[in-house]
Design a protein around this motif. Structure first.
Motif, PDB file in Angstrom:
ATOM      1  N   GLU A  33     -21.788 -33.603   4.470  1.00 22.95           N
ATOM      2  CA  GLU A  33     -21.822 -34.834   3.669  1.00 22.95           C
ATOM      3  C   GLU A  33     -20.815 -34.773   2.530  1.00 22.95           C
ATOM      4  OE1 GLU A  33     -25.881 -34.766   2.421  1.00 22.95           O
ATOM      5  OE2 GLU A  33     -26.641 -35.535   4.337  1.00 22.95           O
ATOM      6  N   LEU A  34     -20.712 -33.628   1.886  1.00 19.95           N
ATOM      7  CA  LEU A  34     -19.822 -33.483   0.734  1.00 19.95           C
ATOM      8  C   LEU A  34     -18.346 -33.523   1.096  1.00 19.95           C
ATOM      9  CD1 LEU A  34     -21.688 -30.660  -1.251  1.00 19.95           C
ATOM     10  CD2 LEU A  34     -21.498 -33.074  -1.895  1.00 19.95           C
ATOM     11  N   VAL A  35     -17.997 -32.948   2.241  1.00 21.35           N
ATOM     12  CA  VAL A  35     -16.574 -32.854   2.602  1.00 21.35           C
ATOM     13  C   VAL A  35     -16.134 -33.907   3.615  1.00 21.35           C
ATOM     14  CG1 VAL A  35     -16.474 -30.400   2.055  1.00 21.35           C
ATOM     15  CG2 VAL A  35     -16.875 -31.097   4.404  1.00 21.35           C
ATOM     16  N   GLY A  36     -17.083 -34.672   4.177  1.00 23.89           N
ATOM     17  CA  GLY A  36     -16.724 -35.695   5.143  1.00 23.89           C
ATOM     18  C   GLY A  36     -16.219 -35.127   6.459  1.00 23.89           C
ATOM     19  N   ASN A  41     -17.651 -29.558  13.701  1.00 19.90           N
ATOM     20  CA  ASN A  41     -16.400 -28.923  13.274  1.00 19.90           C
ATOM     21  C   ASN A  41     -16.640 -27.851  12.220  1.00 19.90           C
ATOM     22  OD1 ASN A  41     -14.801 -30.328  15.043  1.00 19.90           O
ATOM     23  ND2 ASN A  41     -14.302 -31.941  13.591  1.00 19.90           N
ATOM     24  N   LEU A  42     -17.598 -28.073  11.331  1.00 18.99           N
ATOM     25  CA  LEU A  42     -17.936 -27.037  10.353  1.00 18.99           C
ATOM     26  C   LEU A  42     -18.545 -25.825  11.052  1.00 18.99           C
ATOM     27  CD1 LEU A  42     -19.355 -29.089   7.357  1.00 18.99           C
ATOM     28  CD2 LEU A  42     -17.261 -27.712   7.393  1.00 18.99           C
ATOM     29  N   SER A  43     -19.315 -26.055  12.092  1.00 17.48           N
ATOM     30  CA  SER A  43     -19.902 -24.950  12.852  1.00 17.48           C
ATOM     31  C   SER A  43     -18.823 -24.098  13.508  1.00 17.48           C
ATOM     32  CB  SER A  43     -20.853 -25.476  13.929  1.00 17.48           C
ATOM     33  OG  SER A  43     -22.001 -26.019  13.345  1.00 17.48           O
ATOM     34  N   VAL A  44     -17.765 -24.732  13.978  1.00 13.50           N
ATOM     35  CA  VAL A  44     -16.636 -23.999  14.563  1.00 13.50           C
ATOM     36  C   VAL A  44     -16.053 -23.050  13.516  1.00 13.50           C
ATOM     37  CG1 VAL A  44     -14.283 -24.262  15.453  1.00 13.50           C
ATOM     38  CG2 VAL A  44     -16.095 -25.734  16.314  1.00 13.50           C
ATOM     39  N   LEU A  45     -15.891 -23.543  12.297  1.00 10.68           N
ATOM     40  CA  LEU A  45     -15.397 -22.688  11.204  1.00 10.68           C
ATOM     41  C   LEU A  45     -16.387 -21.570  10.897  1.00 10.68           C
ATOM     42  CD1 LEU A  45     -13.982 -25.086   8.468  1.00 10.68           C
ATOM     43  CD2 LEU A  45     -12.744 -23.277   9.657  1.00 10.68           C
ATOM     44  N   LYS A  46     -17.641 -21.954  10.760  1.00 12.54           N
ATOM     45  CA  LYS A  46     -18.703 -21.012  10.388  1.00 12.54           C
ATOM     46  C   LYS A  46     -18.824 -19.867  11.385  1.00 12.54           C
ATOM     47  CE  LYS A  46     -23.696 -21.284   9.738  1.00 12.54           C
ATOM     48  NZ  LYS A  46     -24.251 -21.027  11.005  1.00 12.54           N
ATOM     49  N   ASN A  47     -18.579 -20.154  12.650  1.00 14.11           N
ATOM     50  CA  ASN A  47     -18.720 -19.146  13.696  1.00 14.11           C
ATOM     51  C   ASN A  47     -17.406 -18.454  14.055  1.00 14.11           C
ATOM     52  OD1 ASN A  47     -21.536 -19.570  14.019  1.00 14.11           O
ATOM     53  ND2 ASN A  47     -21.090 -21.446  15.120  1.00 14.11           N
ATOM     54  N   ASP A  48     -16.409 -18.596  13.182  1.00 12.35           N
ATOM     55  CA  ASP A  48     -15.107 -17.947  13.385  1.00 12.35           C
ATOM     56  C   ASP A  48     -14.431 -18.351  14.691  1.00 12.35           C
ATOM     57  OD1 ASP A  48     -14.657 -16.566  11.029  1.00 12.35           O
ATOM     58  OD2 ASP A  48     -15.664 -14.763  11.710  1.00 12.35           O
ATOM     59  N   ARG A  49     -14.595 -19.594  15.098  1.00  8.49           N
ATOM     60  CA  ARG A  49     -13.975 -20.081  16.338  1.00  8.49           C
ATOM     61  C   ARG A  49     -12.777 -20.990  16.068  1.00  8.49           C
ATOM     62  NH1 ARG A  49     -16.494 -18.217  21.153  1.00  8.49           N
ATOM     63  NH2 ARG A  49     -15.353 -19.958  22.012  1.00  8.49           N
ATOM     64  N   ALA A  50     -12.527 -21.302  14.805  1.00 11.28           N
ATOM     65  CA  ALA A  50     -11.419 -22.194  14.463  1.00 11.28           C
ATOM     66  C   ALA A  50     -10.084 -21.476  14.610  1.00 11.28           C
ATOM     67  CB  ALA A  50     -11.572 -22.715  13.037  1.00 11.28           C
ATOM     68  N   ARG A  51      -9.091 -22.208  15.098  1.00  6.27           N
ATOM     69  CA  ARG A  51      -7.747 -21.652  15.228  1.00  6.27           C
ATOM     70  C   ARG A  51      -6.834 -22.147  14.117  1.00  6.27           C
ATOM     71  NH1 ARG A  51      -6.384 -23.125  21.221  1.00  6.27           N
ATOM     72  NH2 ARG A  51      -4.315 -23.016  20.311  1.00  6.27           N
ATOM     73  N   ALA A  52      -7.260 -23.180  13.417  1.00  2.30           N
ATOM     74  CA  ALA A  52      -6.462 -23.756  12.334  1.00  2.30           C
ATOM     75  C   ALA A  52      -7.384 -24.535  11.410  1.00  2.30           C
ATOM     76  CB  ALA A  52      -5.387 -24.683  12.898  1.00  2.30           C
ATOM     77  N   ILE A  53      -6.904 -24.765  10.181  1.00  2.00           N
ATOM     78  CA  ILE A  53      -7.645 -25.590   9.234  1.00  2.00           C
ATOM     79  C   ILE A  53      -6.635 -26.323   8.362  1.00  2.00           C
ATOM     80  CG2 ILE A  53      -7.905 -23.644   7.623  1.00  2.00           C
ATOM     81  CD1 ILE A  53     -10.598 -24.924   6.769  1.00  2.00           C
ATOM     82  N   ARG A  54      -6.869 -27.589   8.130  1.00  2.74           N
ATOM     83  CA  ARG A  54      -5.986 -28.369   7.265  1.00  2.74           C
ATOM     84  C   ARG A  54      -6.195 -27.947   5.824  1.00  2.74           C
ATOM     85  NH1 ARG A  54      -7.028 -34.223  10.014  1.00  2.74           N
ATOM     86  NH2 ARG A  54      -5.699 -33.842  11.811  1.00  2.74           N
ATOM     87  N   PHE A  55      -5.108 -27.973   5.058  1.00  6.12           N
ATOM     88  CA  PHE A  55      -5.215 -27.625   3.646  1.00  6.12           C
ATOM     89  C   PHE A  55      -6.171 -28.571   2.925  1.00  6.12           C
ATOM     90  CE2 PHE A  55      -0.729 -25.600   3.593  1.00  6.12           C
ATOM     91  CZ  PHE A  55      -1.256 -24.398   4.025  1.00  6.12           C
ATOM     92  N   THR A  57      -8.820 -29.976   4.145  1.00  6.17           N
ATOM     93  CA  THR A  57     -10.181 -29.563   4.501  1.00  6.17           C
ATOM     94  C   THR A  57     -10.547 -28.300   3.737  1.00  6.17           C
ATOM     95  OG1 THR A  57      -9.955 -30.519   6.703  1.00  6.17           O
ATOM     96  CG2 THR A  57     -11.685 -28.859   6.405  1.00  6.17           C
ATOM     97  N   LEU A  58      -9.628 -27.366   3.671  1.00  6.13           N
ATOM     98  CA  LEU A  58      -9.844 -26.117   2.942  1.00  6.13           C
ATOM     99  C   LEU A  58     -10.149 -26.404   1.471  1.00  6.13           C
ATOM    100  CD1 LEU A  58      -9.756 -23.074   3.444  1.00  6.13           C
ATOM    101  CD2 LEU A  58      -7.307 -23.147   2.991  1.00  6.13           C
ATOM    102  N   THR A  59      -9.384 -27.293   0.882  1.00  4.49           N
ATOM    103  CA  THR A  59      -9.586 -27.670  -0.524  1.00  4.49           C
ATOM    104  C   THR A  59     -10.949 -28.325  -0.719  1.00  4.49           C
ATOM    105  OG1 THR A  59      -7.214 -27.974  -0.855  1.00  4.49           O
ATOM    106  CG2 THR A  59      -8.663 -29.062  -2.426  1.00  4.49           C
ATOM    107  N   ALA A  64     -16.440 -28.066  -2.779  1.00  5.87           N
ATOM    108  CA  ALA A  64     -17.880 -28.267  -2.564  1.00  5.87           C
ATOM    109  C   ALA A  64     -18.667 -26.985  -2.798  1.00  5.87           C
ATOM    110  CB  ALA A  64     -18.130 -28.794  -1.152  1.00  5.87           C
ATOM    111  N   LEU A  65     -18.064 -25.837  -2.447  1.00  3.43           N
ATOM    112  CA  LEU A  65     -18.760 -24.552  -2.597  1.00  3.43           C
ATOM    113  C   LEU A  65     -18.405 -23.832  -3.896  1.00  3.43           C
ATOM    114  CD1 LEU A  65     -18.457 -23.176   1.045  1.00  3.43           C
ATOM    115  CD2 LEU A  65     -20.464 -24.177  -0.056  1.00  3.43           C
ATOM    116  N   ASP A  66     -17.539 -24.453  -4.690  1.00  2.90           N
ATOM    117  CA  ASP A  66     -17.073 -23.851  -5.947  1.00  2.90           C
ATOM    118  C   ASP A  66     -16.595 -22.423  -5.699  1.00  2.90           C
ATOM    119  OD1 ASP A  66     -16.451 -23.696  -8.642  1.00  2.90           O
ATOM    120  OD2 ASP A  66     -18.450 -22.982  -9.200  1.00  2.90           O
ATOM    121  N   CYS A  67     -15.658 -22.295  -4.754  1.00  6.30           N
ATOM    122  CA  CYS A  67     -15.113 -20.981  -4.427  1.00  6.30           C
ATOM    123  C   CYS A  67     -13.603 -21.083  -4.276  1.00  6.30           C
ATOM    124  CB  CYS A  67     -15.738 -20.444  -3.132  1.00  6.30           C
ATOM    125  SG  CYS A  67     -15.246 -21.328  -1.627  1.00  6.30           S
TER     126      CYS A  67
END
Length: 77
Positions: A33-36, A41-55, A57-59, A64-67
Motif C-alpha cells: 500500500e505504501l509503495v504502490g 512483485n514484492l514477494s519476488v523481491l522478498k524471496n530473492d527471486r528478482a533480477r532487477a529493481i527500478r531505482f 521502487t528501491l527509493t 517506507a521502511l526508513d532504511c
C-alpha cells in the motif's frame, strides 16, 4: 556450477526485505500500500527471486521502511 536456466542465476545480492519487515512489524500488504507495488512483485523481491529493481521502487521501499539501500540489499557472496 551446474547448468542453470538464465533466470535462475545467482546474482550475489541478497534482499533483506523479509528481515526489515519483521524488525519494523510491517506486513507485506502494508508495504504494498505504501509503495504502490503489487504484493506478488514484492514477494519476488522478498524471496530473492528478482533480477532487477527500478531505482524509483528501491527509493520508495527504503522510504517506507526508513532504511538505506545498503540495509535492504547486501552482497551474499
Amino acid at each position: 556450477m551446474g547448468p542453470r536456466a538464465a533466470d535462475e542465476e545467482e546474482t550475489g545480492i541478497h534482499c533483506r526485505l523479509d528481515e526489515l519487515l519483521e524488525e519494523r512489524g510491517m506486513t507485506l500488504t502494508r508495504l504494498s500500500e505504501l509503495v504502490g507495488m503489487s504484493i506478488v512483485n514484492l514477494s519476488v523481491l522478498k524471496n530473492d527471486r528478482a533480477r532487477a529493481i527500478r531505482f524509483s521502487t528501491l527509493t520508495a521501499i527504503c522510504d517506507a521502511l526508513d532504511c538505506t539501500v545498503g540495509e535492504l540489499l547486501v552482497r551474499s557472496d
